[in-house]
Design an enzyme around this catalytic site. Sequence first.
Site, PDB file in Angstrom:
ATOM      1  N   GLN A 161       0.760  -1.286  -0.051  1.00 37.89           N
ATOM      2  CA  GLN A 161       0.191   0.071   0.023  1.00 37.89           C
ATOM      3  C   GLN A 161       0.856   1.264  -0.148  1.00 37.89           C
ATOM      4  OE1 GLN A 161      -3.494  -0.075  -0.159  1.00 37.89           O
ATOM      5  NE2 GLN A 161      -3.391  -2.056  -0.485  1.00 37.89           N
ATOM      6  N   GLU A 216     -13.427  -3.312   1.107  1.00 34.75           N
ATOM      7  CA  GLU A 216     -12.030  -4.058   0.956  1.00 34.75           C
ATOM      8  C   GLU A 216     -12.017  -5.422   1.371  1.00 34.75           C
ATOM      9  OE1 GLU A 216      -8.450  -5.066   0.150  1.00 34.75           O
ATOM     10  OE2 GLU A 216      -9.316  -3.062  -0.639  1.00 34.75           O
ATOM     11  N   GLU A 246     -18.606  -8.296  -4.932  1.00 32.89           N
ATOM     12  CA  GLU A 246     -19.624  -9.159  -5.829  1.00 32.89           C
ATOM     13  C   GLU A 246     -20.662  -9.736  -4.708  1.00 32.89           C
ATOM     14  OE1 GLU A 246     -15.967  -9.164  -8.009  1.00 32.89           O
ATOM     15  OE2 GLU A 246     -16.268  -9.293  -5.970  1.00 32.89           O
ATOM     16  N   GLU A 260      -9.803   2.623  -7.622  1.00 36.86           N
ATOM     17  CA  GLU A 260      -8.373   2.595  -8.442  1.00 36.86           C
ATOM     18  C   GLU A 260      -8.254   0.981  -8.773  1.00 36.86           C
ATOM     19  OE1 GLU A 260      -5.401   1.149  -9.268  1.00 36.86           O
ATOM     20  OE2 GLU A 260      -4.016   2.033  -7.842  1.00 36.86           O
ATOM     21  N   GLU A 269      -5.014  -7.954 -13.434  1.00 39.08           N
ATOM     22  CA  GLU A 269      -5.675  -8.351 -12.340  1.00 39.08           C
ATOM     23  C   GLU A 269      -7.144  -8.549 -12.338  1.00 39.08           C
ATOM     24  OE1 GLU A 269      -2.506  -6.294  -9.203  1.00 39.08           O
ATOM     25  OE2 GLU A 269      -4.218  -5.231  -9.514  1.00 39.08           O
ATOM     26  N   SER A 274     -14.667  -6.131 -11.324  1.00 41.48           N
ATOM     27  CA  SER A 274     -15.279  -5.865 -10.070  1.00 41.48           C
ATOM     28  C   SER A 274     -15.991  -4.246  -9.998  1.00 41.48           C
ATOM     29  CB  SER A 274     -14.396  -5.974  -8.914  1.00 41.48           C
ATOM     30  OG  SER A 274     -13.782  -7.413  -8.872  1.00 41.48           O
TER      31      SER A 274
END
Length: 543
Positions: A161, A216, A246, A260, A269, A274
């Site tokens: 991160q 998250e 989802e 992002e 990815e 999503s």
Amino acid sequence: MEDSLGQKHKPQEFTLVSISELASSSSSSSSSSSPVVARFCSDSGAAELRLRQETDSDDLAFDLRTSQIFRLGPVQSVCISEGDGSEEKSHSRGVTIQFRNEEESSAFHSAFDQRKKDNIVQGTTPLPNGEISFLKSKFDDKIESSSAKMYFHYYGQLLHQQNMLQDYVRTGTYYAAVMENRADFTGRVVVDVGAGSGILSLFAAQAGAKHVYAVEASEMAEYARVLIAGNPALSQRITVIKGKVEDVELPEKADILISEPMGTLLVNERMLESYVIARDRFLHQNGKMFPTIGRIHMAPFSDEYLFVEVANKALFWQQQNYYGVDLTALHGSAFQGYFSQPVVDAFDPRLLVAASMSHVLDFTNVKEEELYDIDIPLKFVASVGARIHGLACWFDVLFNGSTVQRWLTTAPGAPTTHWYQLRCVLSQPIYVMAGQEITGRLHMVAHSAQSYTLYLTLSAKMWGPGAEQGGILQSSSCKLDLKEPYYRMSQPQVYPVAQDQQHQLIPSQKMLIVADMMQFFQTGCTNSTTGFRRCRSDATGIT
């Protein structure tokens, strides 16, 4: 076994301080300050949560197959139950729950999760709307569990991160896009898709968002809660929800999605899917998306240094006496293997031999299925005579705010980001003259390891008098795995000659640099990678 199952499904009771029903479009909210008994049971055959107030004889019942619970604070949570499958997904019921202390809150959440898990394992029956929920999410359906595990582990670590936060082009552009468009955020409900550390949620709250739901799925959600709690002026308007977009349910629709979701070549990815799913599930019909559109840019390039570097990697397999073993039988496979790796680095834009073209993805209306297979026809006109070594790619995204439109670009020559650029290198270069037409195709097919297989073909048509009667003069193809790139960013790249001089020197450069490249590779220098878009922090150029 029967005894253990019976024990597992015995009713459990908790005493709550109070509950408060969430308001819906057709009813007003109600609350009770009197004590409430929460009871987990399976009286009807399916796991349920029943809430009974001392002053009310009617229970509030939640089917755990269609319900989720989220923490709002140490002693406060919200329980949401999915609706009945009407055209626009609704929520039949929602309540906020006040606990007596943190210990009881944790015990309640554990019981809720365990009961829900046990109910899923049993298989149970379809939901009233005919769908089977929570047995296997859409994400799990298309992504290998091993890839997902590694992916969420990677993004659950603070060091990765930090690498993204220290990409000041990325982070600064997001901040500017939000703050310059305060009118889009003030008083609005925002959903942060794949919130990570929660930085974008904090930006949205700074811009005046009414409430932000930070979704998250990795363990980073816990760090996000800590970071957000450390900013008390903003934390009351941000709720962190641990789960996949989802799967999770939200208590209300969003006016804005912020995320992002970009990977290498924009699509690596597969998080764009999503982002699109979150749009379909959570966003109001006329809601905004930050970013709004993405563009993949492509142009042919000529780079003899890179071509020789990649080709020379396989020289190891040309040894005929490696501890008495002849390795040459594997040289061909090794040679093709190295050329199947897309190269990620920052290159000099003077290496491009034609004007770029672009492929646009409009996040506001693209369908999820359209991201499974992306087929891009290519057409360029060479600006100089050169040996073409492959296709260079980069991307940009637009934040289409009501006040300011702002672009985030990863183009060569622009300030470098942690995405860098990507190049697909052909094992058989093709030759072109200035003004000659170059055609081809870039076909990207999604696979279950959260990435894409790339199929590239470049062809040069006959040039000069009689070209209209001629067909393809030369063609070269390659297959690459976007999941397995060659990260080259930290290696020195020297291009001492100007564009026009460079192409004059290309035919003779190869012999001049082979010796230098051999010396480099004999040092045993290697590159390791997780296979995800994020590059090592020591390669970002940030000090």
